[in-house]
Design a protein around this motif. Structure first.
Motif, PDB file in Angstrom:
ATOM      1  N   ALA B  31       0.817  -1.221   0.000  1.00  0.00           N
ATOM      2  CA  ALA B  31       0.000   0.000   0.000  1.00  0.00           C
ATOM      3  C   ALA B  31       0.850   1.270   0.000  1.00  0.00           C
ATOM      4  O   ALA B  31       1.913   1.328   0.614  1.00  0.00           O
ATOM      5  N   THR B  32       0.377   2.285  -0.727  1.00  0.00           N
ATOM      6  CA  THR B  32       1.031   3.599  -0.731  1.00  0.00           C
ATOM      7  C   THR B  32      -0.046   4.681  -0.642  1.00  0.00           C
ATOM      8  O   THR B  32      -1.220   4.427  -0.914  1.00  0.00           O
ATOM      9  N   TRP B  43      -5.035   3.862   5.084  1.00  0.00           N
ATOM     10  CA  TRP B  43      -4.627   3.594   6.458  1.00  0.00           C
ATOM     11  C   TRP B  43      -5.118   4.765   7.295  1.00  0.00           C
ATOM     12  O   TRP B  43      -5.208   5.864   6.769  1.00  0.00           O
ATOM     13  N   PRO B  44      -5.386   4.636   8.549  1.00  0.00           N
ATOM     14  CA  PRO B  44      -5.355   3.377   9.305  1.00  0.00           C
ATOM     15  C   PRO B  44      -6.639   2.550   9.171  1.00  0.00           C
ATOM     16  O   PRO B  44      -6.635   1.391   9.534  1.00  0.00           O
ATOM     17  N   GLU B  45      -7.714   3.133   8.564  1.00  0.00           N
ATOM     18  CA  GLU B  45      -8.990   2.389   8.507  1.00  0.00           C
ATOM     19  C   GLU B  45      -8.834   1.068   7.753  1.00  0.00           C
ATOM     20  O   GLU B  45      -9.466   0.067   8.097  1.00  0.00           O
ATOM     21  N   ALA B  46      -8.012   1.089   6.695  1.00  0.00           N
ATOM     22  CA  ALA B  46      -7.870  -0.121   5.875  1.00  0.00           C
ATOM     23  C   ALA B  46      -7.146  -1.253   6.613  1.00  0.00           C
ATOM     24  O   ALA B  46      -7.085  -2.381   6.123  1.00  0.00           O
ATOM     25  N   ASN B  47      -6.606  -0.945   7.795  1.00  0.00           N
ATOM     26  CA  ASN B  47      -6.031  -2.017   8.604  1.00  0.00           C
ATOM     27  C   ASN B  47      -7.083  -2.700   9.476  1.00  0.00           C
ATOM     28  O   ASN B  47      -6.840  -3.755  10.043  1.00  0.00           O
ATOM     29  N   GLU B  48      -8.248  -2.040   9.598  1.00  0.00           N
ATOM     30  CA  GLU B  48      -9.257  -2.493  10.568  1.00  0.00           C
ATOM     31  C   GLU B  48     -10.514  -3.045   9.908  1.00  0.00           C
ATOM     32  O   GLU B  48     -11.289  -3.747  10.544  1.00  0.00           O
ATOM     33  N   ASP B  49     -10.741  -2.672   8.655  1.00  0.00           N
ATOM     34  CA  ASP B  49     -11.998  -2.970   7.994  1.00  0.00           C
ATOM     35  C   ASP B  49     -11.732  -3.859   6.773  1.00  0.00           C
ATOM     36  O   ASP B  49     -10.924  -3.504   5.911  1.00  0.00           O
ATOM     37  N   GLY B  83      -2.993  -9.543  22.839  1.00  0.00           N
ATOM     38  CA  GLY B  83      -3.174  -8.533  23.882  1.00  0.00           C
ATOM     39  C   GLY B  83      -2.049  -7.532  24.031  1.00  0.00           C
ATOM     40  O   GLY B  83      -2.078  -6.708  24.946  1.00  0.00           O
ATOM     41  N   CYS B  84      -1.049  -7.548  23.147  1.00  0.00           N
ATOM     42  CA  CYS B  84       0.021  -6.558  23.239  1.00  0.00           C
ATOM     43  C   CYS B  84      -0.542  -5.178  22.920  1.00  0.00           C
ATOM     44  O   CYS B  84      -1.362  -5.029  22.021  1.00  0.00           O
ATOM     45  N   GLN B  85      -0.050  -4.179  23.638  1.00  0.00           N
ATOM     46  CA  GLN B  85      -0.499  -2.815  23.389  1.00  0.00           C
ATOM     47  C   GLN B  85       0.080  -2.317  22.066  1.00  0.00           C
ATOM     48  O   GLN B  85       1.247  -2.560  21.750  1.00  0.00           O
ATOM     49  N   ILE B  86      -0.763  -1.620  21.292  1.00  0.00           N
ATOM     50  CA  ILE B  86      -0.376  -1.166  19.959  1.00  0.00           C
ATOM     51  C   ILE B  86      -0.404   0.355  19.915  1.00  0.00           C
ATOM     52  O   ILE B  86      -1.334   0.979  20.430  1.00  0.00           O
ATOM     53  N   LYS B  87       0.618   0.938  19.303  1.00  0.00           N
ATOM     54  CA  LYS B  87       0.567   2.372  19.010  1.00  0.00           C
ATOM     55  C   LYS B  87      -0.082   2.505  17.635  1.00  0.00           C
ATOM     56  O   LYS B  87       0.427   1.959  16.654  1.00  0.00           O
ATOM     57  N   PRO B  88      -1.227   3.216  17.553  1.00  0.00           N
ATOM     58  CA  PRO B  88      -1.970   3.221  16.290  1.00  0.00           C
ATOM     59  C   PRO B  88      -1.145   3.815  15.154  1.00  0.00           C
ATOM     60  O   PRO B  88      -0.280   4.658  15.370  1.00  0.00           O
ATOM     61  N   GLY B  89      -1.451   3.382  13.945  1.00  0.00           N
ATOM     62  CA  GLY B  89      -0.781   3.927  12.775  1.00  0.00           C
ATOM     63  C   GLY B  89      -1.489   5.166  12.273  1.00  0.00           C
ATOM     64  O   GLY B  89      -2.497   5.607  12.826  1.00  0.00           O
ATOM     65  N   THR B  90      -0.950   5.754  11.210  1.00  0.00           N
ATOM     66  CA  THR B  90      -1.553   6.913  10.558  1.00  0.00           C
ATOM     67  C   THR B  90      -1.729   6.571   9.076  1.00  0.00           C
ATOM     68  O   THR B  90      -1.509   5.430   8.677  1.00  0.00           O
ATOM     69  N   LYS B  91      -2.057   7.572   8.292  1.00  0.00           N
ATOM     70  CA  LYS B  91      -2.202   7.329   6.856  1.00  0.00           C
ATOM     71  C   LYS B  91      -0.869   6.919   6.229  1.00  0.00           C
ATOM     72  O   LYS B  91      -0.823   6.211   5.239  1.00  0.00           O
ATOM     73  N   VAL B 319       7.618   1.622   1.020  1.00  0.00           N
ATOM     74  CA  VAL B 319       7.414   2.821   1.831  1.00  0.00           C
ATOM     75  C   VAL B 319       6.136   3.512   1.352  1.00  0.00           C
ATOM     76  O   VAL B 319       5.912   3.634   0.147  1.00  0.00           O
ATOM     77  N   SER B 320       5.320   3.976   2.291  1.00  0.00           N
ATOM     78  CA  SER B 320       3.993   4.479   1.918  1.00  0.00           C
ATOM     79  C   SER B 320       4.049   5.663   0.954  1.00  0.00           C
ATOM     80  O   SER B 320       3.122   5.898   0.199  1.00  0.00           O
TER      81      SER B 320
END
Lengths: 221, 339
Positions: B31-32, B43-49, B83-91, B319-320
């Motif tokens: 993805a770019t 991203w980040p929605e495309a990582n969740e949906d 259950g590891c804590q995640i730092k959310p991504g961005t676009k 690289v994005s």
């Protein structure tokens, strides 16, 4: 125990990754009246240097380095509070951290360890460090070397911003800047105005030890 | 002359069979930002949906011309699942793992029961299903997952590198947990239509941990995954970062079909070191694909092709901010290459 036995013992404790042993011998060094600075440099740091060389020759790997590093810091925690601050030559200061956005710090920690072993006083800003923190810490601690790492391509821009922030504050010529991490090459380092990038922690530390000699002594006054 | 569908072509190329020409794919994330803007899934929605994930994966095929579709775009869903804590991504940036959940044996025991229908691993499987329904006859459907050693490191933190030395029983127990999970997850991706499985195990590098630990902890785990995939007719690609040259024989001993190498590896040397495994890679994603122009991408591609690479591809995750035209230059070079 003889002074030399304690010093050699500290070296061996680091090489073998024995933290308990390093702590115990560090306490014995204090009790025996050994100069703490000497116990660190000729004992603990020498062990770390040996491990760094073994790593370069592929005789030791990450697990061994981390064990050795643990042992070195175990001993240093005992000895450092007793080091004399007045008089003598001031230790070179390293400000180190992972670029903003990057949460990785194992590589950064190894660089810190190797530079500590070379006699640097390390100011560790941790990981995911806001850009402005580097110049702030450099000014506060009168830094000699700045080391920035990132493992992630997405945070390379922040690395560039960190280097620029030194120019903007007018202190770029007061420090030497090394950048590193998997995607970072010497070409990239040159492109963003850093002084260098080295393939591993040992190389980085060797470079730092030499390069600080080029810095004028009273530049922070 | 025989021509193949992209799906057949990739499967044949990865298993060392004759093909009409080189497939044009990326084994690492595709993805770019340009693709996100063109397809409307970012991203980040495309990582969740699942639908957005599928749409963005599809953009790699439609916008860039990759002859495959591939999900997901990051390597944190597995640690997040446990259950590891995640730092959310961005676009522009993938999420990162920042917290760890396993300190000792009792923590491992607590994690033995799990449900793969939960969390983002389930979203990935749904996205694979959407893509397989649409493209499954024609295009390779690539699933990727973080490998068992790196997953163990995410779960245990940096202490993991010492644990394998100081506490073998604990190290083995955690590797068993992650390996069993990887097998179950890969099988589920295959059931949903994945035909190619990329195992990304960045920290499982012989360069980092040495041959002895690699052989003891990593090879058996990768072998179990490769065996399970072979039974299902799914080809396997193993990606490990860094200069893996000296570890290639050990990597191959796990029985994976292909080995993805990054830009630190000399391809000709790598090809000479393996027996059957197909070497894929290794265009520099930063200093070539992101920061150069199409002409230089083509020149760099030609060098990799001349070195005898099995499939030309990025050496690590794209690289994005990489320009589409640079990726298209790589695609063109792969497509016009005959073996």
């Amino acid at each position: 125990m003889e002074e030399s036995e304690i010093i050699n013992g500290l070296t061996n404790a680091v090489v073998n990754g024995k933290k308990d042993q390093a702590v115990e011998l560090a306490n014995q060094a204090l009790a025996a009246g050994i100069e703490p600075y000497m116990a660190v440099i000729e004992g603990l740091a020498k062990g770390m240097e040996i491990m760094g060389e073994k790593y370069e020759k592929k005789q030791a790997f990450m697990p061994h380095l981390l064990m050795a590093s643990n042992a070195m810091y175990g001993g240093m925690d005992v000895l450092t509070p007793h080091m004399k601050t007045e008089g003598g030559s001031k230790r070179a200061v390293l400000v180190i951290g992972s670029a903003e956005g990057d949460v990785h710090d194992i590589g950064k920690n190894l660089v810190k360890t190797m530079m500590s072993a070379m006699g640097f006083e390390a100011i560790d800003l941790g990981k995911d460090v806001p850009i402005g923190k580097f110049t702030e810490a450099a000014i506060e601690h009168k830094a000699d070397v700045i080391s920035v790492s990132t493992l992630m391509t997405s945070t390379m821009d922040n690395m560039e911003k960190i280097v620029k922030s030194f120019t903007e504050k007018g202190i770029r010529d007061k420090v030497k800047i090394i950048v590193g991490g998997a995607p970072i090459t010497p070409d990239y380092a040159a492109e963003i105005g850093a002084d260098t990038s080295k393939p591993d922690a040992m190389e980085a530390a060797k470079w730092a030890k030499e390069i600080v000699k080029e810095l004028p002594e009273n530049r922070w006054n | 002359m025989v021509t193949y569908t992209p799906k057949e072509r990739l499967a044949r190329a990865l298993t060392g069979k004759d093909v009409d020409r080189m497939p044009a794919v990326s084994f690492t994330q595709t993805a770019t930002v340009e693709q996100m803007e063109a397809c409307g899934a970012s991203w980040p929605e495309a990582n969740e949906d699942a639908q957005k994930m599928a749409t963005l994966a599809e953009a790699g095929h439609k916008q860039v011309g990759f002859e495959a579709v591939r999900v997901p775009f990051d390597i944190t869903a597995e640690a997040e699942f446990f259950g590891c804590q995640i730092k959310p991504g961005t676009k522009e940036q993938q999420p990162s793992v920042v917290g760890h959940v396993v300190k000792d044996m009792s923590d491992i025991e607590k994690l033995r029961e799990y449900d793969l229908n939960q969390g983002r691993v389930s979203v990935v499987c749904d996205a694979i299903r959407i893509l397989a329904d649409k493209y499954g006859k024609e295009l390779p459907i690539m699933g990727s997952m973080l490998g068992p050693f790196s997953l163990a490191q995410h779960m245990n933190g940096d202490d993991w590198f010492m644990a394998i030395m100081t506490d073998e029983a604990f190290g083995m127990a955690l590797m068993d947990l992650t390996t069993e999970f990887n097998i179950a997850y890969a099988k589920k991706m295959a059931e949903n239509g994945a035909d190619t499985m990329v195992i990304i195990d960045p920290t499982a590098s012989a360069q980092l941990i040495g041959d002895e630990f690699y052989e003891k902890f990593v090879v058996p785990a990768h072998k179990k995954i490769a065996d399970a995939m072979r039974e299902l007719g799914v080809t396997t690609v193993l990606h490990i970062c860094g200069d893996t040259t000296s570890g290639l024989e050990l990597m191959e001993s796990s029985g994976v079909d292909a080995i993805s190498v990054d830009q630190n590896v000399d391809v000709a040397t790598a090809v000479g070191k393996v027996d059957k495994a197909v070497i894929v890679g290794n265009l520099d994603p930063v200093n070539v694909l992101w920061n150069k122009d199409p002409e230089l991408v083509k020149a760099a591609s030609q060098k990799v092709l001349d070195a005898g690479v099995g499939v030309l591809a990025p050496g690590c995750g794209i690289v994005s901010k990489t320009p589409t035209k640079n990726l298209q230059a790589m695609v063109e070079m792969a497509k016009s290459h005959k073996y």
